[in-house]
Scaffold this motif. Structure first.
Motif, PDB file in Angstrom:
ATOM      1  N   ARG A   1      -0.129  10.119  -4.744  1.00  0.00           N
ATOM      2  CA  ARG A   1      -0.624  10.759  -3.215  1.00  0.00           C
ATOM      3  C   ARG A   1      -1.976  11.213  -3.589  1.00  0.00           C
TER       4      ARG A   1
ATOM      5  N   ILE B   1      -4.272   7.675  -3.526  1.00  0.00           N
ATOM      6  CA  ILE B   1      -4.552   7.487  -2.031  1.00  0.00           C
ATOM      7  C   ILE B   1      -5.966   8.005  -1.866  1.00  0.00           C
TER       8      ILE B   1
ATOM      9  N   GLU C   1       4.215   4.937  -3.997  1.00  0.00           N
ATOM     10  CA  GLU C   1       4.897   5.641  -2.564  1.00  0.00           C
ATOM     11  C   GLU C   1       4.345   5.077  -1.362  1.00  0.00           C
ATOM     12  N   SER C   2       3.343   4.125  -1.362  1.00  0.00           N
ATOM     13  CA  SER C   2       2.849   3.624   0.082  1.00  0.00           C
ATOM     14  C   SER C   2       2.473   2.370  -0.267  1.00  0.00           C
ATOM     15  N   GLU C   3       1.846   1.784   0.687  1.00  0.00           N
ATOM     16  CA  GLU C   3       1.287   0.278   0.542  1.00  0.00           C
ATOM     17  C   GLU C   3      -0.028   0.154   0.032  1.00  0.00           C
ATOM     18  N   HIS C   4      -0.600   1.270  -0.548  1.00  0.00           N
ATOM     19  CA  HIS C   4      -1.862   1.185  -0.863  1.00  0.00           C
ATOM     20  C   HIS C   4      -1.715   0.694  -2.322  1.00  0.00           C
TER      21      HIS C   4
END
Length: 243
Positions: free
Chosen positions: A196, A200, A220-223
Protein backbone atom coordinates in the motif's frame (compact mmCIF):
# COMPACT_ATOMS: atom_id res chain seq x y z
CA UNK A 1 17.03 22.18 -7.06
CA UNK A 2 17.61 22.33 -10.82
CA UNK A 3 16.46 19.20 -12.63
CA UNK A 4 19.18 16.94 -14.01
CA UNK A 5 17.47 14.31 -16.13
CA UNK A 6 20.61 12.17 -16.25
CA UNK A 7 20.81 11.67 -12.47
CA UNK A 8 19.63 8.27 -11.22
CA UNK A 9 17.93 8.22 -7.82
CA UNK A 10 17.61 5.10 -5.68
CA UNK A 11 15.56 5.52 -2.50
CA UNK A 12 14.69 2.93 0.11
CA UNK A 13 11.98 2.48 2.71
CA UNK A 14 13.29 1.84 6.25
CA UNK A 15 11.06 -0.45 8.35
CA UNK A 16 11.05 -4.06 7.12
CA UNK A 17 13.10 -3.02 4.08
CA UNK A 18 16.51 -2.19 5.55
CA UNK A 19 16.03 -4.40 8.59
CA UNK A 20 13.61 -7.07 9.84
CA UNK A 21 10.83 -5.15 11.57
CA UNK A 22 9.29 -8.39 12.83
CA UNK A 23 12.19 -8.91 15.28
CA UNK A 24 11.35 -6.04 17.70
CA UNK A 25 7.65 -6.94 17.52
CA UNK A 26 8.37 -10.54 18.45
CA UNK A 27 10.69 -9.56 21.30
CA UNK A 28 8.12 -7.15 22.74
CA UNK A 29 5.32 -9.70 22.46
CA UNK A 30 7.37 -12.42 24.14
CA UNK A 31 8.33 -10.05 26.95
CA UNK A 32 4.88 -8.67 27.77
CA UNK A 33 2.17 -11.05 26.49
CA UNK A 34 4.13 -14.33 26.50
CA UNK A 35 1.98 -16.09 23.89
CA UNK A 36 1.74 -19.86 23.68
CA UNK A 37 4.15 -21.94 21.64
CA UNK A 38 3.31 -21.83 17.94
CA UNK A 39 1.92 -18.29 18.02
CA UNK A 40 1.74 -16.84 14.46
CA UNK A 41 4.06 -13.88 15.00
CA UNK A 42 4.30 -12.93 11.34
CA UNK A 43 0.53 -12.87 10.83
CA UNK A 44 0.09 -10.76 13.97
CA UNK A 45 2.84 -8.43 12.82
CA UNK A 46 1.03 -7.85 9.52
CA UNK A 47 -2.13 -6.90 11.41
CA UNK A 48 -0.12 -4.51 13.58
CA UNK A 49 1.18 -2.82 10.43
CA UNK A 50 -2.38 -2.65 9.08
CA UNK A 51 -3.77 -0.97 12.20
CA UNK A 52 -0.75 1.33 12.43
CA UNK A 53 -1.41 2.59 8.90
CA UNK A 54 -5.19 2.78 9.41
CA UNK A 55 -5.02 4.70 12.70
CA UNK A 56 -2.33 7.02 11.39
CA UNK A 57 -4.49 7.79 8.37
CA UNK A 58 -7.44 8.59 10.66
CA UNK A 59 -5.23 11.13 12.44
CA UNK A 60 -4.26 12.74 9.14
CA UNK A 61 -0.74 11.31 8.93
CA UNK A 62 2.50 11.96 10.78
CA UNK A 63 2.66 15.58 9.64
CA UNK A 64 -0.79 16.59 10.89
CA UNK A 65 -1.57 18.79 13.88
CA UNK A 66 -3.55 16.03 15.63
CA UNK A 67 -0.90 13.36 15.19
CA UNK A 68 1.60 14.59 17.78
CA UNK A 69 -0.96 14.80 20.58
CA UNK A 70 -2.63 11.47 19.79
CA UNK A 71 0.28 9.32 18.59
CA UNK A 72 0.94 7.57 21.91
CA UNK A 73 -2.69 6.49 22.23
CA UNK A 74 -2.66 5.36 18.60
CA UNK A 75 0.44 3.23 19.20
CA UNK A 76 -1.22 1.50 22.16
CA UNK A 77 -4.48 0.94 20.30
CA UNK A 78 -2.76 -0.73 17.34
CA UNK A 79 -1.40 -3.42 19.68
CA UNK A 80 -4.77 -3.95 21.31
CA UNK A 81 -6.65 -4.18 18.01
CA UNK A 82 -4.07 -6.43 16.31
CA UNK A 83 -3.71 -8.88 19.17
CA UNK A 84 -7.46 -9.07 19.78
CA UNK A 85 -7.62 -10.93 16.47
CA UNK A 86 -5.37 -13.59 18.01
CA UNK A 87 -7.32 -13.89 21.29
CA UNK A 88 -4.91 -11.76 23.31
CA UNK A 89 -6.63 -9.00 25.25
CA UNK A 90 -4.30 -6.24 26.40
CA UNK A 91 -5.23 -3.77 29.10
CA UNK A 92 -4.24 -0.14 28.45
CA UNK A 93 -1.35 -0.62 30.87
CA UNK A 94 -0.16 -3.77 29.09
CA UNK A 95 -0.46 -2.06 25.72
CA UNK A 96 1.65 0.83 27.01
CA UNK A 97 4.31 -1.60 28.27
CA UNK A 98 4.20 -3.41 24.94
CA UNK A 99 4.78 -0.17 23.06
CA UNK A 100 7.66 0.78 25.34
CA UNK A 101 9.31 -2.63 24.84
CA UNK A 102 8.71 -2.43 21.08
CA UNK A 103 10.32 1.01 20.82
CA UNK A 104 13.29 -0.10 22.88
CA UNK A 105 13.90 -3.11 20.66
CA UNK A 106 13.59 -1.05 17.48
CA UNK A 107 16.89 0.68 18.17
CA UNK A 108 18.74 -2.65 18.40
CA UNK A 109 18.95 -3.06 14.64
CA UNK A 110 20.68 -5.63 12.50
CA UNK A 111 20.31 -4.72 8.83
CA UNK A 112 19.38 -7.37 6.28
CA UNK A 113 22.35 -9.24 4.88
CA UNK A 114 23.77 -7.29 1.95
CA UNK A 115 21.78 -4.09 2.66
CA UNK A 116 24.64 -1.90 3.84
CA UNK A 117 26.94 -3.16 1.10
CA UNK A 118 24.37 -2.36 -1.59
CA UNK A 119 23.76 1.15 -0.26
CA UNK A 120 27.50 1.80 -0.20
CA UNK A 121 28.01 0.46 -3.72
CA UNK A 122 25.19 2.61 -5.12
CA UNK A 123 26.61 5.71 -3.40
CA UNK A 124 30.13 4.92 -4.62
CA UNK A 125 28.79 4.60 -8.16
CA UNK A 126 27.53 8.18 -7.95
CA UNK A 127 23.78 7.57 -7.72
CA UNK A 128 21.50 9.75 -5.59
CA UNK A 129 20.87 7.36 -2.70
CA UNK A 130 18.41 8.15 0.07
CA UNK A 131 15.53 7.07 2.32
CA UNK A 132 11.81 7.84 2.33
CA UNK A 133 10.03 6.64 5.47
CA UNK A 134 6.76 7.19 7.30
CA UNK A 135 6.67 8.19 10.95
CA UNK A 136 7.64 10.89 13.44
CA UNK A 137 10.94 12.58 12.62
CA UNK A 138 12.83 11.84 15.85
CA UNK A 139 11.70 8.22 16.00
CA UNK A 140 12.72 7.41 12.44
CA UNK A 141 15.98 9.34 12.70
CA UNK A 142 16.89 7.32 15.80
CA UNK A 143 16.53 4.14 13.75
CA UNK A 144 18.64 5.57 10.95
CA UNK A 145 21.30 6.56 13.49
CA UNK A 146 21.20 3.06 15.01
CA UNK A 147 22.06 1.68 11.57
CA UNK A 148 24.95 4.15 11.30
CA UNK A 149 23.98 5.26 7.80
CA UNK A 150 25.32 8.80 8.07
CA UNK A 151 28.57 7.91 6.33
CA UNK A 152 26.63 6.61 3.30
CA UNK A 153 23.56 8.82 3.00
CA UNK A 154 23.76 12.62 3.49
CA UNK A 155 21.17 14.29 5.71
CA UNK A 156 19.52 16.11 2.80
CA UNK A 157 18.52 12.75 1.30
CA UNK A 158 16.64 11.54 4.37
CA UNK A 159 12.92 12.20 3.99
CA UNK A 160 10.64 11.43 6.96
CA UNK A 161 6.90 11.94 6.57
CA UNK A 162 6.55 13.58 9.98
CA UNK A 163 8.94 16.29 8.81
CA UNK A 164 7.89 16.55 5.16
CA UNK A 165 4.16 16.66 5.89
CA UNK A 166 2.88 13.80 3.69
CA UNK A 167 2.74 10.10 4.47
CA UNK A 168 3.25 7.44 1.85
CA UNK A 169 1.28 6.44 -0.21
CA UNK A 170 0.58 10.12 -0.90
CA UNK A 171 2.44 10.71 -4.15
CA UNK A 172 3.34 14.23 -3.06
CA UNK A 173 6.15 12.94 -0.86
CA UNK A 174 7.79 11.36 -3.92
CA UNK A 175 7.27 14.52 -5.98
CA UNK A 176 8.85 16.49 -3.13
CA UNK A 177 11.90 14.19 -3.17
CA UNK A 178 12.36 14.72 -6.91
CA UNK A 179 12.13 18.48 -6.48
CA UNK A 180 14.59 18.57 -3.58
CA UNK A 181 17.15 16.28 -5.24
CA UNK A 182 16.88 17.56 -8.81
CA UNK A 183 15.90 14.13 -10.11
CA UNK A 184 13.13 13.02 -12.44
CA UNK A 185 10.51 10.28 -11.86
CA UNK A 186 11.60 8.25 -14.89
CA UNK A 187 15.12 7.97 -13.45
CA UNK A 188 13.99 7.35 -9.86
CA UNK A 189 13.76 3.93 -8.22
CA UNK A 190 12.00 3.11 -4.97
CA UNK A 191 12.48 -0.06 -2.94
CA UNK A 192 10.01 -0.94 -0.19
CA UNK A 193 8.13 -3.83 1.39
CA UNK A 194 4.68 -2.30 1.87
CA UNK A 195 2.28 -2.86 -1.01
CA UNK A 196 0.00 0.00 0.00
CA UNK A 197 2.58 2.57 1.06
CA UNK A 198 5.54 1.78 -1.16
CA UNK A 199 4.30 0.10 -4.33
CA UNK A 200 1.07 2.05 -4.81
CA UNK A 201 2.56 5.34 -3.63
CA UNK A 202 5.67 5.29 -5.80
CA UNK A 203 3.76 4.07 -8.86
CA UNK A 204 1.34 6.98 -8.48
CA UNK A 205 4.35 9.32 -8.70
CA UNK A 206 5.58 7.52 -11.86
CA UNK A 207 8.68 6.12 -10.16
CA UNK A 208 10.26 2.78 -11.01
CA UNK A 209 9.19 0.44 -8.22
CA UNK A 210 10.95 -2.61 -6.82
CA UNK A 211 8.77 -4.46 -4.33
CA UNK A 212 10.96 -5.95 -1.60
CA UNK A 213 8.72 -8.93 -0.92
CA UNK A 214 10.99 -10.86 1.41
CA UNK A 215 8.00 -12.31 3.27
CA UNK A 216 6.42 -13.80 0.15
CA UNK A 217 3.08 -12.00 0.55
CA UNK A 218 0.49 -11.61 -2.20
CA UNK A 219 -0.33 -8.36 -4.05
CA UNK A 220 -3.24 -6.40 -2.60
CA UNK A 221 -4.45 -4.73 -5.79
CA UNK A 222 -4.07 -4.69 -9.57
CA UNK A 223 -1.00 -2.45 -9.43
CA UNK A 224 2.15 -3.88 -11.01
CA UNK A 225 5.62 -3.09 -9.63
CA UNK A 226 8.39 -3.02 -12.20
CA UNK A 227 10.38 -5.68 -10.33
CA UNK A 228 10.07 -7.89 -7.27
CA UNK A 229 12.97 -8.99 -5.07
CA UNK A 230 12.98 -11.43 -2.18
CA UNK A 231 16.50 -10.73 -0.95
CA UNK A 232 19.28 -8.20 -1.26
CA UNK A 233 21.10 -10.55 -3.60
CA UNK A 234 18.14 -10.39 -5.99
CA UNK A 235 17.76 -6.65 -5.44
CA UNK A 236 21.42 -6.02 -6.30
CA UNK A 237 21.04 -8.01 -9.51
CA UNK A 238 17.93 -6.06 -10.53
CA UNK A 239 19.58 -2.70 -9.89
CA UNK A 240 22.77 -3.70 -11.69
CA UNK A 241 20.71 -4.30 -14.82
CA UNK A 242 18.33 -1.37 -14.41
CA UNK A 243 20.73 1.45 -13.60
Amino acid sequence: MKLDKSKKAVFFDVDDTLYDHLTPFRRALETIARPKEGFPYEAAYHRLRYYSDMLSLELGGAGSDDYESAVEDMRRRRFQLALQEFDIELSPEQAERMQAAYIGCQYEIDMFEGARELLQRLADDGHVVGLITNGPLEHQMNKIAAMNLGSIIPADRLFVSGDVGWDKPDQRIFVHVNERTGTSPEHSYYIGDSWRNDVIGALAASWNVIWFNHRGTTPESEHTPHHTAGSYTELAQILETAL
